[in-house]
Design a protein around this motif. Structure first.
Motif, mmCIF file in Angstrom:
data_model
loop_
_atom_site.group_PDB
_atom_site.id
_atom_site.type_symbol
_atom_site.label_atom_id
_atom_site.label_comp_id
_atom_site.label_asym_id
_atom_site.label_seq_id
_atom_site.Cartn_x
_atom_site.Cartn_y
_atom_site.Cartn_z
ATOM 1 N N GLY A 230 0.691 -1.392 0.171
ATOM 2 C CA GLY A 230 -0.053 0.123 0.179
ATOM 3 C C GLY A 230 0.853 1.154 0.245
ATOM 4 N N SER A 231 0.581 2.106 0.915
ATOM 5 C CA SER A 231 1.279 3.510 0.880
ATOM 6 C C SER A 231 1.696 3.829 2.595
ATOM 7 C CB SER A 231 0.363 4.613 0.554
ATOM 8 O OG SER A 231 -0.245 4.603 -0.830
ATOM 9 N N LEU A 256 10.282 6.923 0.533
ATOM 10 C CA LEU A 256 11.269 5.846 0.218
ATOM 11 C C LEU A 256 12.634 6.469 -0.598
ATOM 12 C CD1 LEU A 256 11.166 2.668 0.339
ATOM 13 C CD2 LEU A 256 11.158 2.526 -1.747
ATOM 14 N N VAL A 257 13.580 6.324 0.311
ATOM 15 C CA VAL A 257 14.987 6.753 -0.207
ATOM 16 C C VAL A 257 15.881 5.656 -0.556
ATOM 17 C CG1 VAL A 257 14.639 8.993 1.070
ATOM 18 C CG2 VAL A 257 16.000 6.888 2.170
ATOM 19 N N SER A 258 15.545 4.644 -0.001
ATOM 20 C CA SER A 258 16.536 3.508 -0.361
ATOM 21 C C SER A 258 15.834 2.050 -0.711
ATOM 22 C CB SER A 258 17.492 3.211 0.687
ATOM 23 O OG SER A 258 18.504 2.255 0.375
ATOM 24 N N PHE A 259 16.211 1.379 -2.111
ATOM 25 C CA PHE A 259 15.683 0.146 -2.479
ATOM 26 C C PHE A 259 16.690 -0.681 -2.832
ATOM 27 C CE2 PHE A 259 13.711 -2.406 -5.836
ATOM 28 C CZ PHE A 259 13.043 -3.435 -5.113
ATOM 29 N N ARG A 260 16.827 -1.993 -2.076
ATOM 30 C CA ARG A 260 17.634 -3.063 -2.431
ATOM 31 C C ARG A 260 17.103 -4.224 -2.960
ATOM 32 N NH1 ARG A 260 22.721 -2.056 -0.547
ATOM 33 N NH2 ARG A 260 23.183 -4.210 -0.314
ATOM 34 N N TYR A 261 17.530 -4.701 -4.058
ATOM 35 C CA TYR A 261 16.721 -5.863 -4.597
ATOM 36 C C TYR A 261 17.683 -6.939 -5.433
ATOM 37 C CZ TYR A 261 13.536 -8.914 -7.162
ATOM 38 O OH TYR A 261 12.938 -9.771 -7.893
ATOM 39 N N PHE A 268 7.807 -3.622 -11.073
ATOM 40 C CA PHE A 268 8.045 -2.591 -9.750
ATOM 41 C C PHE A 268 7.875 -1.368 -10.190
ATOM 42 C CE2 PHE A 268 10.712 -0.315 -6.874
ATOM 43 C CZ PHE A 268 10.489 -0.846 -5.600
ATOM 44 N N PRO A 269 7.212 -0.499 -9.566
ATOM 45 C CA PRO A 269 6.656 0.955 -10.041
ATOM 46 C C PRO A 269 7.807 1.794 -9.684
ATOM 47 C CG PRO A 269 5.390 0.406 -8.369
ATOM 48 C CD PRO A 269 6.412 -1.054 -8.449
ATOM 49 N N PHE A 270 8.879 2.057 -10.262
ATOM 50 C CA PHE A 270 9.937 2.936 -10.105
ATOM 51 C C PHE A 270 9.338 4.322 -10.043
ATOM 52 C CE2 PHE A 270 12.831 -0.391 -11.121
ATOM 53 C CZ PHE A 270 13.815 -0.346 -9.840
ATOM 54 N N GLU A 271 8.400 4.666 -10.856
ATOM 55 C CA GLU A 271 7.830 6.109 -10.893
ATOM 56 C C GLU A 271 7.019 6.526 -9.687
ATOM 57 O OE1 GLU A 271 4.840 3.019 -12.473
ATOM 58 O OE2 GLU A 271 6.941 3.511 -12.760
ATOM 59 N N ASN A 272 6.993 5.501 -8.660
ATOM 60 C CA ASN A 272 6.026 5.746 -7.254
ATOM 61 C C ASN A 272 7.101 6.582 -6.308
ATOM 62 O OD1 ASN A 272 3.752 5.195 -8.715
ATOM 63 N ND2 ASN A 272 3.676 3.112 -7.602
ATOM 64 N N PHE A 273 8.307 6.595 -6.660
ATOM 65 C CA PHE A 273 9.317 6.835 -5.454
ATOM 66 C C PHE A 273 10.132 8.251 -6.112
ATOM 67 C CE2 PHE A 273 8.764 2.384 -5.992
ATOM 68 C CZ PHE A 273 8.001 2.091 -4.853
ATOM 69 N N PRO A 274 9.470 9.378 -6.023
ATOM 70 C CA PRO A 274 10.180 10.526 -6.403
ATOM 71 C C PRO A 274 11.411 11.004 -5.470
ATOM 72 C CG PRO A 274 8.213 11.164 -5.262
ATOM 73 C CD PRO A 274 8.077 9.703 -5.439
ATOM 74 N N ASN A 275 11.322 10.503 -4.350
ATOM 75 C CA ASN A 275 12.457 10.869 -3.242
ATOM 76 C C ASN A 275 13.637 9.332 -3.332
ATOM 77 O OD1 ASN A 275 11.645 13.369 -2.578
ATOM 78 N ND2 ASN A 275 9.924 12.178 -1.264
ATOM 79 N N LEU A 303 19.397 9.509 -8.987
ATOM 80 C CA LEU A 303 20.110 8.671 -7.870
ATOM 81 C C LEU A 303 21.252 9.492 -7.477
ATOM 82 C CD1 LEU A 303 19.327 5.079 -9.004
ATOM 83 C CD2 LEU A 303 18.115 6.506 -7.440
ATOM 84 N N ASN A 304 21.761 9.260 -6.041
ATOM 85 C CA ASN A 304 22.891 9.664 -5.662
ATOM 86 C C ASN A 304 23.902 8.627 -5.475
ATOM 87 O OD1 ASN A 304 22.051 12.265 -5.241
ATOM 88 N ND2 ASN A 304 21.170 11.985 -3.225
ATOM 89 N N LYS A 305 23.380 7.381 -5.431
ATOM 90 C CA LYS A 305 24.296 6.198 -4.899
ATOM 91 C C LYS A 305 23.359 4.952 -5.667
ATOM 92 C CE LYS A 305 25.947 3.132 -1.207
ATOM 93 N NZ LYS A 305 25.903 2.857 0.077
ATOM 94 N N ILE A 306 24.355 4.254 -6.668
ATOM 95 C CA ILE A 306 23.990 2.913 -7.196
ATOM 96 C C ILE A 306 24.804 2.017 -6.927
ATOM 97 C CG2 ILE A 306 23.692 1.872 -9.526
ATOM 98 C CD1 ILE A 306 23.016 4.800 -10.761
ATOM 99 N N GLU A 307 24.278 0.753 -6.520
ATOM 100 C CA GLU A 307 24.939 -0.449 -6.131
ATOM 101 C C GLU A 307 24.529 -1.502 -7.393
ATOM 102 O OE1 GLU A 307 25.882 -2.101 -2.219
ATOM 103 O OE2 GLU A 307 24.827 0.046 -1.767
ATOM 104 N N LEU A 308 25.274 -1.943 -8.219
ATOM 105 C CA LEU A 308 25.130 -3.202 -9.164
ATOM 106 C C LEU A 308 25.908 -4.274 -8.933
ATOM 107 C CD1 LEU A 308 24.857 -0.978 -12.445
ATOM 108 C CD2 LEU A 308 23.129 -1.517 -10.937
ATOM 109 N N ASN A 309 25.314 -5.444 -8.813
ATOM 110 C CA ASN A 309 25.833 -6.883 -8.606
ATOM 111 C C ASN A 309 25.817 -7.453 -10.009
ATOM 112 O OD1 ASN A 309 26.559 -9.482 -7.792
ATOM 113 N ND2 ASN A 309 25.996 -9.431 -6.055
ATOM 114 N N LEU A 310 26.760 -7.323 -10.674
ATOM 115 C CA LEU A 310 26.790 -7.737 -12.036
ATOM 116 C C LEU A 310 26.996 -9.284 -12.288
ATOM 117 C CD1 LEU A 310 28.814 -4.863 -13.402
ATOM 118 C CD2 LEU A 310 26.484 -4.845 -13.556
#
Length: 461
Positions: A230-231, A256-261, A268-275, A303-310
């Motif tokens: 929900g919200s 929401l400021v941080s998402f780890r997946y 996944f609706p990235f557009e719902n997270f303006p912050n 984004l200010n920080k990106i982590e990629l597990n390639l």
């Protein structure tokens, strides 16, 4: 703080012998003593009860209950027993752990709990005990709750503990009952579940009662397929790792400021997270993002920080089409380096981030050789990059070449840290296990300093 109780014990013995010694610590206010003990491991804090009558019950008010049994599990791993004997020993350790937690909770007198943390290999066999622990923590208005029940023996998901409290005949309908359901969760701000099975419906109901929840972390749940939260107003950090059956996440969290997946491709609706300013991706979804970057361009630029597990570097990976990441300040990349991989394939990501300040590269070498596949990369000065960290450094060609490239192009570089430990073992009891390899890597790292182009900028861990 680990030696604190031993020092107190020595002081107490001197006082009993009539020696001239001042016990000024015991004269401190009760609240101060409780705070001091809260900084110590749980078992060390409990041992202070033998010091004197003044200390007998101080530890029972400590607001941080950290039942971390990882050291015991590490010692079990080191025994090298065969499977049958090892299972018997582990079962014995499980019952010892259960009794330890039970004895602490029986003695506990604190009015509230800041943090309640369980870390041990436990499964459905102990569902009644785990149910009680959760209820105890919630009754004490716990703020941060963590259940880490990671399986050290066979990793069987079918035996995982089911959350929340569904193991004693509870149904979702009964859970909603004010008399039979969960205690109040209004104080909870952080929930972490590792190797705990939790369904989307159960999690949705539980989170809906946690009005001030800021952090939610779910790792290794085989029951999580669809998640609709929900919200949640206060949710700032969301982590979903190794939930391999998940298919979708529905969420609208403006804060929401941080998402780890890490996992399969999901809706996944990235557009719902303006912050949102921090993103970690791994698994199939990370590869999907790389090969379909045009779908994510608008989102990534905020984004200010990106982590990629390639995982492994693939031949058709091309980062030249990435958008300019003007807000990016920190970039962390984790790769599995094969025998002929060239780390310079990652260089376009660095130059797509003109304001990048810190770069972290974690490499898990599979079969490292002295010489990597030849790759020509044009020099391109970077004027903001000042800190670089290389974890998993071996100094056998590819990582040395990558460092040389960075030194030439990062004209404002201030520090480059070389860490020879394996990335996946950092922070674990096994991080220095391969000491021979670590020492050899350190020697190779020092050679870089002697070449003259690093000098005081190089830090070798």
């Amino acid at each position: 703080m680990a030696n604190f109780s031993r020092k107190l014990t020595a002081c107490s013995k001197r006082l009993k012998r009539g020696e001239n010694a001042e016990d000024r610590i015991s004269e401190l206010p009760h609240e101060v003593l409780v705070y001091i003990l809260s900084l110590m491991p749980m078992k060390e804090a409990a041992r202070t009860c033998i010091l004197s009558h003044r200390w007998r019950k101080v530890w029972t008010f400590v607001p941080v209950l950290n039942f971390d049994g990882s050291k015991t599990l590490y010692d079990y791993e080191k025994t090298g027993h065969d499977r049958n004997e090892g299972k018997k020993i582990l079962d014995l350790e499980k019952h010892r752990y259960i009794n330890w937690v039970k004895s602490v909770l029986k003695s506990y007198q604190g009015p509230a709990i800041e943090e309640f943390k369980v870390r041990f290999d436990l499964d459905l066999q102990f569902r009644c005990e785990i149910d009680y622990w959760i209820r105890f923590a919630l009754d004490k208005n716990v703020k941060r709750l963590e259940l880490d029940l990671s399986n050290y023996l066979d990793g069987c998901q079918l035996k995982c503990y089911q959350f929340p409290l569904l193991s004693n005949g509870y149904t979702m309908k009964r859970l909603r009952s004010p008399t039979l359901g969960l205690p109040s969760c209004s104080s909870l701000t952080a929930l972490t579940l590792k190797e705990v099975n939790v369904s989307g419906d159960a999690l949705q109901y539980f989170v809906s009662s946690c009005k001030f929840l800021e952090r939610l972390s779910i790792t290794g749940s085989g029951s999580l397929i669809s998640l609709n939260l929900g919200s949640p107003i206060f949710l700032k950090y969301l982590e979903i790792i190794f939930c391999h059956n998940i298919r979708s996440v529905e969420l609208s969290a403006c804060n929401l400021v941080s998402f780890r997946y890490f996992g399969p491709r999901i809706s996944f609706p990235f557009e719902n997270f303006p912050n949102l300013v921090e993103l970690y991706l791994g698994g199939s979804y990370c590869r999907y993002l790389i090969y379909n970057i045009h779908h994510f361009s608008a989102f990534l630029t905020q984004l200010n920080k990106i982590e990629l597990n390639l995982s492994q570097i693939e031949e058709d990976m091309d980062f030249h089409d990435w958008p300019v990441l003007g807000h990016l300040r920190q970039l962390e990349l984790k790769v599995s380096g094969d025998y002929d991989d060239n780390l310079l394939v990652l260089s376009p990501l660095i130059h797509a981030s003109p304001n990048l300040y810190r770069l972290v590269l974690k490499v898990d070498w599979i079969e490292p050789l002295v010489k990597a596949k030849v790759m020509r990369v044009p020099e391109s000065p970077h004027y903001q990059l000042k800190e670089v960290e290389i974890v998993g450094f071996m100094g056998l060609g590819a990582d040395t070449e990558f460092i040389t490239y960075l030194v030439k192009n990062a004209v404002m570089l201030e520090k480059i840290t070389v860490d020879p430990r394996e990335p996946d073992l950092l922070g674990s009891p096994w991080e220095y296990e391969d000491l021979k390899r670590i020492k050899a890597a350190r020697i190779r790292a020092e050679r870089l300093r002697k070449r003259g182009f690093l000098e005081d900028k190089l830090v070798v861990l």
